[in-house]
Motif scaffolding. Sequence first.
Motif, PDB file in Angstrom:
ATOM      1  N   PRO A  62       0.772  -1.167  -0.110  1.00 21.45           N
ATOM      2  CA  PRO A  62       0.091   0.121  -0.047  1.00 21.45           C
ATOM      3  C   PRO A  62       0.941   1.339   0.135  1.00 21.45           C
ATOM      4  CG  PRO A  62      -0.634  -1.528   1.788  1.00 21.45           C
ATOM      5  CD  PRO A  62       0.609  -2.096   1.239  1.00 21.45           C
ATOM      6  N   VAL A  63       0.219   2.382  -0.443  1.00 18.56           N
ATOM      7  CA  VAL A  63       0.958   3.605  -0.461  1.00 18.56           C
ATOM      8  C   VAL A  63       1.238   4.064   0.985  1.00 18.56           C
ATOM      9  CG1 VAL A  63       0.893   6.000  -1.550  1.00 18.56           C
ATOM     10  CG2 VAL A  63       0.000   4.107  -2.832  1.00 18.56           C
ATOM     11  N   SER A  64       0.396   3.715   1.935  1.00 20.44           N
ATOM     12  CA  SER A  64       0.268   4.527   3.198  1.00 20.44           C
ATOM     13  C   SER A  64       1.359   3.601   4.039  1.00 20.44           C
ATOM     14  CB  SER A  64      -1.170   4.297   3.856  1.00 20.44           C
ATOM     15  OG  SER A  64      -1.334   2.908   4.018  1.00 20.44           O
ATOM     16  N   ALA A  65       1.761   4.408   5.237  1.00 18.91           N
ATOM     17  CA  ALA A  65       2.393   3.781   6.231  1.00 18.91           C
ATOM     18  C   ALA A  65       1.850   2.494   6.955  1.00 18.91           C
ATOM     19  CB  ALA A  65       3.177   4.729   7.037  1.00 18.91           C
ATOM     20  N   PHE A  66       2.646   1.593   7.274  1.00 18.27           N
ATOM     21  CA  PHE A  66       2.133   0.222   7.932  1.00 18.27           C
ATOM     22  C   PHE A  66       1.503   0.963   9.352  1.00 18.27           C
ATOM     23  CE2 PHE A  66       3.496  -3.552  10.544  1.00 18.27           C
ATOM     24  CZ  PHE A  66       2.593  -4.240  10.407  1.00 18.27           C
ATOM     25  N   LYS A  67       2.266   1.388  10.096  1.00 18.69           N
ATOM     26  CA  LYS A  67       1.810   1.967  11.306  1.00 18.69           C
ATOM     27  C   LYS A  67       1.949   3.501  11.483  1.00 18.69           C
ATOM     28  CE  LYS A  67       3.378  -2.301  13.906  1.00 18.69           C
ATOM     29  NZ  LYS A  67       4.373  -2.820  14.502  1.00 18.69           N
ATOM     30  N   SER A  68       1.355   4.148  12.244  1.00 18.36           N
ATOM     31  CA  SER A  68       1.493   5.595  12.506  1.00 18.36           C
ATOM     32  C   SER A  68       2.666   5.909  13.341  1.00 18.36           C
ATOM     33  CB  SER A  68       0.288   6.586  12.619  1.00 18.36           C
ATOM     34  OG  SER A  68      -0.251   5.938  13.793  1.00 18.36           O
ATOM     35  N   GLU A  69       2.963   4.895  14.277  1.00 14.29           N
ATOM     36  CA  GLU A  69       3.769   5.137  15.424  1.00 14.29           C
ATOM     37  C   GLU A  69       4.463   3.860  15.975  1.00 14.29           C
ATOM     38  OE1 GLU A  69       2.628   7.578  18.713  1.00 14.29           O
ATOM     39  OE2 GLU A  69       0.701   5.979  19.123  1.00 14.29           O
ATOM     40  N   ASP A  70       5.588   3.591  16.478  1.00  8.64           N
ATOM     41  CA  ASP A  70       6.116   2.350  16.861  1.00  8.64           C
ATOM     42  C   ASP A  70       7.140   2.550  17.903  1.00  8.64           C
ATOM     43  OD1 ASP A  70       6.001  -0.121  17.674  1.00  8.64           O
ATOM     44  OD2 ASP A  70       6.494  -0.856  15.557  1.00  8.64           O
ATOM     45  N   ALA A  71       7.550   1.636  18.574  1.00 14.48           N
ATOM     46  CA  ALA A  71       8.833   1.794  19.691  1.00 14.48           C
ATOM     47  C   ALA A  71       9.285   0.695  20.221  1.00 14.48           C
ATOM     48  CB  ALA A  71       8.085   2.764  20.782  1.00 14.48           C
ATOM     49  N   ILE A  72      10.528   0.659  20.365  1.00 17.53           N
ATOM     50  CA  ILE A  72      10.928  -0.668  21.315  1.00 17.53           C
ATOM     51  C   ILE A  72      11.955   0.189  22.417  1.00 17.53           C
ATOM     52  CG2 ILE A  72      11.659  -2.126  19.315  1.00 17.53           C
ATOM     53  CD1 ILE A  72      14.637  -0.869  19.248  1.00 17.53           C
ATOM     54  N   GLU A  73      12.101  -0.856  23.205  1.00 19.94           N
ATOM     55  CA  GLU A  73      12.736  -0.454  24.560  1.00 19.94           C
ATOM     56  C   GLU A  73      14.298  -1.076  24.311  1.00 19.94           C
ATOM     57  OE1 GLU A  73      10.985  -1.509  28.065  1.00 19.94           O
ATOM     58  OE2 GLU A  73       9.485   0.235  28.060  1.00 19.94           O
ATOM     59  N   MET A  74      15.088  -0.450  24.966  1.00 24.64           N
ATOM     60  CA  MET A  74      16.603  -0.968  24.825  1.00 24.64           C
ATOM     61  C   MET A  74      17.352  -0.417  25.805  1.00 24.64           C
ATOM     62  SD  MET A  74      18.459  -0.674  21.300  1.00 24.64           S
ATOM     63  CE  MET A  74      20.130  -1.404  21.528  1.00 24.64           C
ATOM     64  N   ALA A  75      18.543  -0.623  26.121  1.00 23.46           N
ATOM     65  CA  ALA A  75      19.519  -0.192  27.021  1.00 23.46           C
ATOM     66  C   ALA A  75      20.232   0.914  26.600  1.00 23.46           C
ATOM     67  CB  ALA A  75      20.490  -1.141  27.737  1.00 23.46           C
ATOM     68  N   VAL A  76      19.569   2.289  26.497  1.00 19.68           N
ATOM     69  CA  VAL A  76      20.416   3.466  26.084  1.00 19.68           C
ATOM     70  C   VAL A  76      20.013   4.285  27.024  1.00 19.68           C
ATOM     71  CG1 VAL A  76      19.812   3.020  23.344  1.00 19.68           C
ATOM     72  CG2 VAL A  76      18.027   4.194  24.952  1.00 19.68           C
ATOM     73  N   SER A  77      21.077   5.329  27.051  1.00 21.47           N
ATOM     74  CA  SER A  77      20.923   6.275  28.139  1.00 21.47           C
ATOM     75  C   SER A  77      20.541   7.512  27.662  1.00 21.47           C
ATOM     76  CB  SER A  77      22.391   6.797  28.481  1.00 21.47           C
ATOM     77  OG  SER A  77      23.253   6.705  27.320  1.00 21.47           O
ATOM     78  N   THR A  78      20.167   7.796  26.565  1.00 24.48           N
ATOM     79  CA  THR A  78      19.428   9.030  25.682  1.00 24.48           C
ATOM     80  C   THR A  78      18.548   8.448  24.686  1.00 24.48           C
ATOM     81  OG1 THR A  78      21.447  10.297  25.560  1.00 24.48           O
ATOM     82  CG2 THR A  78      19.724  11.071  24.449  1.00 24.48           C
ATOM     83  N   PRO A  79      17.001   8.673  24.895  1.00 19.94           N
ATOM     84  CA  PRO A  79      16.302   8.142  23.911  1.00 19.94           C
ATOM     85  C   PRO A  79      16.465   8.642  22.332  1.00 19.94           C
ATOM     86  CG  PRO A  79      15.044   9.339  25.669  1.00 19.94           C
ATOM     87  CD  PRO A  79      16.639   9.655  25.876  1.00 19.94           C
ATOM     88  N   LYS A  80      16.030   7.794  21.468  1.00 25.27           N
ATOM     89  CA  LYS A  80      16.452   8.054  20.130  1.00 25.27           C
ATOM     90  C   LYS A  80      14.682   8.363  19.400  1.00 25.27           C
ATOM     91  CE  LYS A  80      20.539   6.024  19.663  1.00 25.27           C
ATOM     92  NZ  LYS A  80      21.396   6.991  19.321  1.00 25.27           N
ATOM     93  N   ALA A  81      14.549   9.115  18.390  1.00 22.73           N
ATOM     94  CA  ALA A  81      13.412   9.162  17.785  1.00 22.73           C
ATOM     95  C   ALA A  81      13.574   9.486  16.474  1.00 22.73           C
ATOM     96  CB  ALA A  81      12.528  10.305  18.673  1.00 22.73           C
TER      97      ALA A  81
END
Lengths: 428, 428
Positions: B240-259
């Motif tokens: 499809p032309v549209s995006a699969f999800k409008s938002e998503d996230a994972i958790e992992m051992a990082v000291s600063t979040p990434k976006a």
Amino acid sequence: MKIAKQYTEEMKGYRLHVLPSNKYKTISIVVKLKAALSKETITKRALLPNVLQKATSSYPSSRKLQGALEDLYGTALSADAAKKGESHILTFRMEVVNDRYLKEEGSLLEKALQILNEVLYHPKEEEGGFLPSIFQREKDTLKQRIHSVKDDKMSYANIRLMDHMCEGEAYGVHAHGHLEDLEDLSNEDLFSYYKELVESDDMDVYVTGDVSQKEVEDLSREYFSRDGLQASGEGWKASDKQVEASREIIEHEEMSQGKLHIGFRTHTLFGEDDYYPLQVFNGIFGGFPSSKLFMNVREKHSLAYYAASRFESHKGLLFVFSGIDPNDYDQAKSIILDQKKAIENGEFTEGEVEESKQQIVHQLKETMEHPYGLVEILYHQQLSGKKITADEIFDRLERVTKEDVVQIAKKIQLDTIYFLTSKEKGDS
Amino acid sequence: MKRREFKHINETIYEEKMDNGLQVFLLSKPEMVKTYGIFTTNYGSIDQTFTPLGKDEEVTVPEGIAHFLEHKLFEKEDRDVFQDFTKLGASANAFTSFTKTAYLFSATSHIYENVKTLVDFVQDPYFSEESVEKEKGIISQEIRMYDDQPDWRGFFGTIGSLYHKHPVKIDIAGTVDSIQNITKDDLYTCYETFYHPSNMVLFIAGNIDAEEMMAYVRENQNNKTFPEAPEINRRFPREPVSAFKSEDAIEMAVSTPKAYVGMKEKVKDLSGEELLRSELFADMLLDYYFSTSGKYYDELYQGGLIDDSFHFETEWEREFGFTILGGDSRDPEAFLKRLKTMMHTLRKESIGDEDFARMKRKKIGEFMRALNSLEFIANQYTHYHMLGINLFDVLPVIESLKKEEMEAFIENWIQESQMTTFQVKPKQ
């Protein structure tokens, strides 16, 4: 083959190195500022390149400065700070398109040098400091970068290895600075240190590209001259120490792959007699995909994707690194140490010696063909105070014998085995 | 052999299509010491479902197989090909991308032998059950290395959130589980289908004589036999032309979040030149607003929502295209909200003539700087050739870009439904 046609001139407060070459469509300018490595100054020196790149008196904001560079066909400007042995070096790099490939009037090189001059000598000043907004923002950014070091497990393991191995030595300070010193740093302190640095750091300027010596000298006189003394150009002689007993340190983080990093002392510095056998040793040990580490840790035992070694030329260190399953620590460690032992025992062929030499020569020629690579090689020489032509380097390498490699292998001492691994053993 | 001169940049390309279908390009630069060769097949991680050469039935192969095959091609019955290059004083490497697999060397001596080694090893596979099993351990560690890298996870997480089923969403190396299913026979199936000379491009650049080199390659190819190969039938799921999800996230051992903000690009039915022009516009616009000179970058940076890890990339291929922006952020929610708003307001902004001229100048300068590198020329020439574009036409294309055309591009560019956000959150 010569390392490069190079003209070095003592100028007012700096050394100018002009390296004419018709291989490139651009002209590259590299400015190196050097001081002794110390915990006192490192945090300020780590912060300065970022502050200086943000605003100058004529271009008082990052956007204005970047805009001016973009007008010059997107001239690239970058600056960083790094340690080499026990010297600390700020490097400013600029690359500008050579006019003759453009439909453009006026000298792009001169306009670019004007900007570089501003960045180095005329930062935007306000009440005895840098622009407060820039100072604060860059301080926060550096703070965050120091915090985030942990997120890149390979660099983090390197830093931890250094923390343990070079504790109490100047080389043990962190190139990106220390959090506790950053907290207390004021804008005025940074500015007054900058004033001091820009006068007293030892300074070298390199220019490569399709340029004439005369043109570059005239422009340099205009844009780089400074008051202040110029030192000999040599770096600070790093301290060395004999290892009495090697250490083994294991630390835990949340991660899936373990990072095994091992530090050795080579007792050998750039340009010394043993420096050539050291390079050949590294080639046989872990410098290339045909080396013993790669062939044994990866190809024979399938323990890792990478297993390699490299050496530091101005402190006399050699490092091995490999990413392995947390459960394979003992096996990987003993395979790595066995490879060094094997070289000490002469368990390698004349063919391996010759191949290692060929690889080193190829790597050198390849590096010399890149403008920034060439500057780095020449700067190594400047730091060590040992000027040597490419032909001499090749000749010295050629004369290295199998016995020389055995001897250097014995001279290299294991110092610290460091393993950064997952929190629970066997969870992968 | 055809000779094509590109006067504006002072380069000449020699090209020939061999009788077996192999496309060869040569760039002779006698002023260089180095020669670089890259042998590329139009086959990457997305080519998962296809009809094997000589068969009627379509197959779907395990994830990560193109990359696995790249690893295994270096191993022969009696030796590792890295050693062959080492003996010839050269360095070799390979990489697998979404759409390509490439094998390369760089050498400063024994050029003909190195070219022969490159071409012969890629055209002479040897896969055994035993060596396939052994490789699984090595590649598992490569995958785990990437698993620990938050930037990599963020990048693939964003793509995974953009695509419903297109195989671009699969990690190039596959997963530790998926590669366990790969067999020797799978490798031969993929090899025979995708490594046919008619699906490949050889580019050699550097210190070579074009006439002689072409004759050398021609003779090498004439001495080998390949079956007739019809055009490869590859199949991709309907996306499809549209995006699969409008938002998503994972958790992992990082000291600063990434976006990150990701956006699907519309590449369907674009001709080669249209693809290039779109890619140039997307890149120039992102640069205009989000490079360090851009006003959106400035706002995000001043607001403390990003740091210098912020970056963007835009990739335009025949089968898919995407743009990703993001990096570390202390306040990822606020950052993503602001960034998405910026993407939308960008459509309503107007760009003045002067700024448009500067955007073009910057792009031209960037391109000229890149031409210093043999690797860039050879890799990008191959890349663009496979898309039906000539690399050296990029410069005149940039010069020909019109503001009105860019405005039309923007009009059709950013749509909410094609966007996603992705976060890497610190583990609680």
